[in-house]
Scaffold this active site. Structure first.
Site, PDB file in Angstrom:
ATOM      1  N   LEU A   1       0.275 -22.746   5.621  1.00 46.94           N
ATOM      2  CA  LEU A   1       0.510 -21.445   6.247  1.00 46.94           C
ATOM      3  C   LEU A   1       1.875 -20.878   5.883  1.00 46.94           C
ATOM      4  CD1 LEU A   1      -0.994 -22.089   9.805  1.00 46.94           C
ATOM      5  CD2 LEU A   1      -1.875 -20.521   8.054  1.00 46.94           C
ATOM      6  N   TYR A   2       2.878 -21.728   5.785  1.00 47.35           N
ATOM      7  CA  TYR A   2       4.203 -21.238   5.395  1.00 47.35           C
ATOM      8  C   TYR A   2       4.148 -20.629   4.005  1.00 47.35           C
ATOM      9  CZ  TYR A   2       9.148 -21.244   4.125  1.00 47.35           C
ATOM     10  OH  TYR A   2      10.398 -20.869   3.694  1.00 47.35           O
ATOM     11  N   SER A   3       3.540 -21.332   3.057  1.00 44.97           N
ATOM     12  CA  SER A   3       3.433 -20.822   1.689  1.00 44.97           C
ATOM     13  C   SER A   3       2.638 -19.521   1.649  1.00 44.97           C
ATOM     14  CB  SER A   3       2.766 -21.865   0.793  1.00 44.97           C
ATOM     15  OG  SER A   3       3.562 -23.015   0.665  1.00 44.97           O
TER      16      SER A   3
END
Length: 294
Positions: free
Chosen positions: A107-109
């Protein structure tokens, strides 16, 4: 930007003027008189709810862009990350032509990729100059993430190298990141991303081991295979989701992946177009950490 009085006090201590607002409520009035926005705010975590990542990293960036345009801001510098290109694969000596992944399990990426795309698309020549800077593994004085987490693992006796710490990595000392931001205040091609890194690459064992030793800690030599850590992380995340737990599992897929594959970046474009030059070497940064611990 300061969301609390405590944060405002920290801003004042630097000689800057705090503005009380947040990413959800940012308005043009909050940016009155500003020439440049340096957008550093993000949810940086290996685990969390999709809605939280999207709200902060994507919607929050859209809100900042909208307010900046309305306020007549001329330049927008986004603090991105090489993780926007990461789906778990090796990143070997890449430059800024490396494509975004269509899909990533992290999700961060995913949300940092989507935020950066919006920033670069917002560039309008002569009106709104937008660039994104991509550091990797930011370290140095004031670090509240990498070094404290490593020290906690060592102190608990659970630290292990992954694949003996052999993967190569690029790094970015905080002073060099600041130098990159300062260069981007007046230079650079709009609608463009730039890698900002220390010169040279080194193994994770060399780099993280030096950080720990510089602060008086011994990481030891115990190691586990990367495939095993990645498998455990996959099953741990699956179990946590079934159980509906909001706290992170002992190991996450993102954390396991990012430290078990090579991640090396070229900073040639930043040097050529921004005039970027590192202001501190890794050796000097390690000496700085050691001196701070004396």
């Amino acid at each position: 930007m300061a969301r609390s009085e405590r944060a405002a006090a920290r801003v004042r201590a630097t000689g800057a003027e705090p503005v009380h607002c947040d990413l959800a409520g940012i308005q043009a009035a909050h940016l009155a008189g500003c020439d440049t926005v340096i957008h550093c705010a993000a949810l940086v975590a290996p685990w969390g709810a999709r809605a939280d990542f999207v709200q902060t990293n994507v919607t929050g960036t859209e809100n900042m862009l909208r307010a900046a345009r309305a306020a007549g801001v001329r330049r927008f510098i986004h603090l991105g990350t090489e993780a926007a290109l990461f789906r778990g694969q090796e990143l070997v000596d890449i430059d800024e032509s490396h494509p975004y992944p269509e899909r990533t399990p992290f999700l961060y990426s995913e949300t940092k990729r989507d935020a950066e795309k919006r920033v670069l698309a917002a560039h309008e020549s002569g009106i709104f100059h937008a660039v994104s800077l991509r550091p990797r593994l930011v370290w140095g004085p004031g670090d509240t993430t990498i070094l404290p987490n490593l020290v906690a693992l060592v102190d608990r006796g659970v630290f292990r190298w992954i694949d003996r710490g052999k993967p190569l990595t690029s790094t970015t000392h905080i002073a060099n990141l600041v130098a990159g931001v300062e260069a981007a205040l007046t230079r650079g091609k709009g609608g463009t991303a730039y890698f900002i890194t220390d010169d040279g690459t080194r193994t994770l064992r060399e780099f993280l081991g030096q950080m720990l030793v510089a602060t008086g800690h011994s990481p030891g030599s115990r190691s586990v295979p990367g495939w095993l850590v990645r498998s455990v992380a996959w099953w741990a995340e699956a179990l946590w989701k079934v159980l509906g737990r909001r706290t992170p599992p002992p190991v996450t897929r993102f954390s396991a992946a990012i430290v078990s594959v090579q991640g090396t970046l070229r900073n040639h474009k930043a040097k050529r177009e921004l005039g970027y030059q590192p202001v501190i070497s890794v050796a000097e940064g390690m000496a700085q950490l050691a001196a701070a611990g004396d």
